[in-house]
Design a protein around this motif. Structure first.
Motif, PDB file in Angstrom:
ATOM      1  N   UNK A 256       0.768  -1.225  -0.227  1.00 44.59           N
ATOM      2  CA  UNK A 256       0.051  -0.053   0.094  1.00 44.59           C
ATOM      3  C   UNK A 256       0.770   1.376   0.085  1.00 44.59           C
ATOM      4  N   UNK A 257       1.984   1.069   0.616  1.00 47.36           N
ATOM      5  CA  UNK A 257       3.022   2.291   0.657  1.00 47.36           C
ATOM      6  C   UNK A 257       3.306   2.565  -0.761  1.00 47.36           C
ATOM      7  N   UNK A 258       3.794   1.430  -1.401  1.00 47.01           N
ATOM      8  CA  UNK A 258       4.106   1.470  -2.913  1.00 47.01           C
ATOM      9  C   UNK A 258       2.897   2.155  -3.756  1.00 47.01           C
ATOM     10  N   UNK A 259       1.808   1.486  -3.400  1.00 47.82           N
ATOM     11  CA  UNK A 259       0.597   2.202  -4.426  1.00 47.82           C
ATOM     12  C   UNK A 259       0.393   3.456  -4.157  1.00 47.82           C
ATOM     13  N   UNK A 260       0.257   3.875  -2.849  1.00 40.13           N
ATOM     14  CA  UNK A 260       0.188   5.317  -2.514  1.00 40.13           C
ATOM     15  C   UNK A 260       1.293   6.114  -3.425  1.00 40.13           C
ATOM     16  N   UNK A 261       2.404   5.735  -3.346  1.00 40.95           N
ATOM     17  CA  UNK A 261       3.539   6.683  -3.917  1.00 40.95           C
ATOM     18  C   UNK A 261       3.304   6.596  -5.615  1.00 40.95           C
ATOM     19  N   UNK A 262       2.679   5.493  -6.054  1.00 44.64           N
ATOM     20  CA  UNK A 262       2.478   5.285  -7.311  1.00 44.64           C
ATOM     21  C   UNK A 262       1.566   6.348  -7.990  1.00 44.64           C
ATOM     22  N   UNK A 266      -1.883  11.801  -8.665  1.00 45.86           N
ATOM     23  CA  UNK A 266      -3.294  11.970  -8.709  1.00 45.86           C
ATOM     24  C   UNK A 266      -3.790  12.213  -7.372  1.00 45.86           C
ATOM     25  N   UNK A 267      -3.326  11.972  -6.178  1.00 40.10           N
ATOM     26  CA  UNK A 267      -3.819  12.388  -4.782  1.00 40.10           C
ATOM     27  C   UNK A 267      -3.534  13.820  -4.786  1.00 40.10           C
ATOM     28  N   UNK A 268      -2.331  14.320  -5.145  1.00 37.86           N
ATOM     29  CA  UNK A 268      -2.158  15.755  -5.235  1.00 37.86           C
ATOM     30  C   UNK A 268      -2.893  16.700  -6.135  1.00 37.86           C
ATOM     31  N   UNK A 269      -3.348  16.112  -7.298  1.00 41.55           N
ATOM     32  CA  UNK A 269      -4.535  16.769  -8.197  1.00 41.55           C
ATOM     33  C   UNK A 269      -5.686  16.828  -7.506  1.00 41.55           C
ATOM     34  N   UNK A 270      -6.119  15.703  -6.780  1.00 42.12           N
ATOM     35  CA  UNK A 270      -7.368  15.723  -6.171  1.00 42.12           C
ATOM     36  C   UNK A 270      -7.275  16.645  -4.816  1.00 42.12           C
ATOM     37  N   UNK A 271      -6.204  16.568  -3.856  1.00 47.41           N
ATOM     38  CA  UNK A 271      -6.423  16.950  -2.837  1.00 47.41           C
ATOM     39  C   UNK A 271      -5.621  18.247  -2.411  1.00 47.41           C
ATOM     40  N   UNK A 272      -4.518  18.254  -3.291  1.00 48.55           N
ATOM     41  CA  UNK A 272      -3.656  19.466  -3.144  1.00 48.55           C
ATOM     42  C   UNK A 272      -2.619  19.553  -2.166  1.00 48.55           C
ATOM     43  N   UNK A 273      -2.729  20.689  -1.399  1.00 45.66           N
ATOM     44  CA  UNK A 273      -2.017  20.845   0.018  1.00 45.66           C
ATOM     45  C   UNK A 273      -2.699  20.077   1.058  1.00 45.66           C
ATOM     46  N   UNK A 274      -3.751  19.745   0.948  1.00 45.05           N
ATOM     47  CA  UNK A 274      -4.461  18.843   2.055  1.00 45.05           C
ATOM     48  C   UNK A 274      -3.919  17.335   1.814  1.00 45.05           C
ATOM     49  N   UNK A 275      -3.281  17.010   0.973  1.00 42.28           N
ATOM     50  CA  UNK A 275      -2.832  15.618   0.887  1.00 42.28           C
ATOM     51  C   UNK A 275      -2.141  15.109   2.080  1.00 42.28           C
ATOM     52  N   UNK A 311       2.157   6.355   2.871  1.00 39.70           N
ATOM     53  CA  UNK A 311       3.067   6.390   1.460  1.00 39.70           C
ATOM     54  C   UNK A 311       3.268   7.600   1.183  1.00 39.70           C
ATOM     55  N   UNK A 312       2.533   8.827   1.108  1.00 40.89           N
ATOM     56  CA  UNK A 312       2.841  10.024   0.911  1.00 40.89           C
ATOM     57  C   UNK A 312       3.748  10.929   1.717  1.00 40.89           C
ATOM     58  N   UNK A 313       3.667  10.554   2.907  1.00 32.96           N
ATOM     59  CA  UNK A 313       4.240  11.423   3.917  1.00 32.96           C
ATOM     60  C   UNK A 313       5.838  11.710   3.812  1.00 32.96           C
ATOM     61  N   UNK A 314       6.508  10.648   3.519  1.00 30.33           N
ATOM     62  CA  UNK A 314       8.063  11.181   3.644  1.00 30.33           C
ATOM     63  C   UNK A 314       8.471  11.896   2.451  1.00 30.33           C
ATOM     64  N   UNK A 315       7.862  11.434   1.051  1.00 31.47           N
ATOM     65  CA  UNK A 315       8.361  12.099   0.032  1.00 31.47           C
ATOM     66  C   UNK A 315       7.886  13.597   0.139  1.00 31.47           C
ATOM     67  N   UNK A 316       6.362  13.817   0.649  1.00 33.19           N
ATOM     68  CA  UNK A 316       6.014  15.301   0.347  1.00 33.19           C
ATOM     69  C   UNK A 316       6.623  16.050   1.584  1.00 33.19           C
ATOM     70  N   UNK A 317       6.854  15.442   2.614  1.00 32.45           N
ATOM     71  CA  UNK A 317       7.568  16.334   3.837  1.00 32.45           C
ATOM     72  C   UNK A 317       8.874  16.549   3.219  1.00 32.45           C
ATOM     73  N   UNK A 318       9.717  15.690   2.996  1.00 31.39           N
ATOM     74  CA  UNK A 318      11.084  16.149   2.436  1.00 31.39           C
ATOM     75  C   UNK A 318      11.098  17.105   1.329  1.00 31.39           C
ATOM     76  N   UNK A 319      10.158  16.966   0.290  1.00 34.21           N
ATOM     77  CA  UNK A 319       9.977  18.116  -0.710  1.00 34.21           C
ATOM     78  C   UNK A 319       9.594  19.285  -0.012  1.00 34.21           C
ATOM     79  N   UNK A 320       8.684  19.356   0.885  1.00 33.04           N
ATOM     80  CA  UNK A 320       8.108  20.659   1.676  1.00 33.04           C
ATOM     81  C   UNK A 320       9.675  21.382   2.358  1.00 33.04           C
ATOM     82  N   UNK A 321      10.410  20.337   3.040  1.00 33.75           N
ATOM     83  CA  UNK A 321      11.623  20.905   3.525  1.00 33.75           C
ATOM     84  C   UNK A 321      12.506  21.706   2.488  1.00 33.75           C
TER      85      UNK A 321
END
Length: 390
Positions: A256-262, A266-275, A311-321
């Motif tokens: 599921x972590x792999x699926x979420x990152x895959x 799409x998740x970012x398009x749907x939920x934007x900054x709320x992801x 799944x999305x947390x680490x890549x998104x928080x690192x990108x935000x950093x």
């Protein structure tokens, strides 16, 4: 001598990106001790704290790499640092698999954890320098590969345990297979060396634009990594699954972590900054189901939800950093700060859960995860954009 690679005009899988993904698969080999923590507890009669220390050695290594790793990279270069990290992981796994007593297995995890820490410190900067404005997509794509590796470790080791066989040979063989693949793919690859702006210092922690997004990474890793390390043991001890079955069904976490990152774009398009906030809430919901739902199937469902939310947390928080602190730190130092964040989380999370498990039981100890998830959802919720008056 290596040369700096040119950044692609858009995200694409190239040889360096495949090498990065395989490097993270080697990291999974060093971190898959969670799959056999229950076996170690039974075989050596170790406490929850000693078992958790096997998972926390990676975090300790991250703390060391975060403080002193930049000096090592400055001395030997990124490419040599990555080679050193991979070989440390390989030797550590060998000791872990062949160790006849827990002090030796713990030393093996310390060695592989230190190597993994060095890899985690160096790799984000390499990916960022190579993919630049496409780094968020690249982080998600490359960090998806460990999900497949984790699935293989869970299925193969779980299958061996279910058949009444030892976990050691399959663990060792899988690690050597990833090592061979990485050697073939990565050997001719040029690694961007990055830029340095003077001596490495922790002084930027005094700045809000560095400290706040850094704490967000800590919270993200604390929330998802802790469950991943203890998942197999939890399903075995609380869910009453056999050792083999627990290792197999716990693979849904990596899937599921792999699926979420895959599907992250799409998740970012749907939920934007709320992801990010929604991902934290998803983890909290899954952890509550794991704690209170009766029966193994519902606990596996809870773990499935936790994996997708994490799944999305680490890549998104690192990108935000990188986005918020990038103008205050050079690319090599950025990796060190990210390693420190992961180190704090990886050291404290599994160990704290082990201490709580010895005190109140593993089921109730897991409730620390929804608390962390709620904290993350509140502190990383999207803020309204202020528009200046015309």
């Amino acid at each position: 001598m290596t040369t700096t690679t040119e950044a692609p005009t858009r995200f694409r899988w190239d040889r360096l990106t495949y090498s990065s993904a395989l490097g993270y698969c080697m990291l999974v080999a060093g971190l898959s001790v969670g799959v056999v923590l229950g076996e170690l507890r039974s075989e050596f009669g170790i406490s929850g704290v000693v078992a958790a220390l096997h998972g926390s050695t990676f975090g300790i290594g991250l703390l060391v790499a975060g403080v002193w790793g930049v000096r090592l990279v400055d001395r030997i270069g990124r490419r040599s640092a990555l080679q050193l990290s991979v070989m440390s992981i390989a030797v550590g796994v060998i000791l872990f698999c062949l160790g006849p007593a827990w002090p030796i297995t713990l030393f093996g995890t310390a060695l592989s954890g230190g190597g993994g820490a060095l890899l985690v410190m160096v790799m984000p900067g390499v990916i960022s320098d190579h993919h630049r404005e496409h780094r968020a997509t690249a982080f998600a794509a490359v960090n998806g590969a460990p999900g497949i590796a984790g699935l293989l470790f869970s299925l193969v080791i779980g299958g061996a345990l279910g058949a009444g066989l030892s976990w050691r040979p399959p663990y060792l063989l899988l690690t050597m297979a990833f090592l061979a693949a990485l050697a073939v793919v990565a050997w001719p690859v040029a690694v961007p060396e990055g830029h340095r702006d003077g001596e490495f210092s922790l002084a930027p922690f005094r700045e809000r634009e560095v400290l706040v997004p850094w704490l967000h990474i800590v919270n993200a890793v604390l929330t998802e990594f802790t469950v991943g390390i203890w998942a197999v043991t939890y399903l075995h001890e609380v869910g009453k699954a056999s050792s083999g079955l627990a290792a197999v069904v716990a693979s849904v976490f990596g899937i599921m972590m792999f699926t979420a990152r895959l599907v992250l774009p799409t998740l970012l398009r749907w939920f934007g900054t709320a992801t990010v906030a929604l991902s934290f809430l998803t983890i909290g919901t899954g952890a509550l189901i794991m704690a209170f739902a009766p029966g193994l199937p519902l606990k596996v469902l809870g773990l499935t939800i936790v994996g997708f939310g994490g799944g999305p947390l680490y890549p998104l928080t690192v990108d935000a950093f990188y986005a918020r602190a990038g103008h205050r730190l050079d690319s090599v130092s950025m990796g060190a700060f990210c390693a420190l964040a992961s180190g704090v989380a990886v050291t404290l999370g599994p160990l704290a859960l082990g201490v709580l498990a010895d005190s109140v039981g593993l089921r109730w100890a897991l409730l620390v995860v929804p608390c962390l998830a709620l904290l993350g959802a509140i502190t990383q919720r999207p803020r309204p954009v202020e528009v200046a008056p015309a």
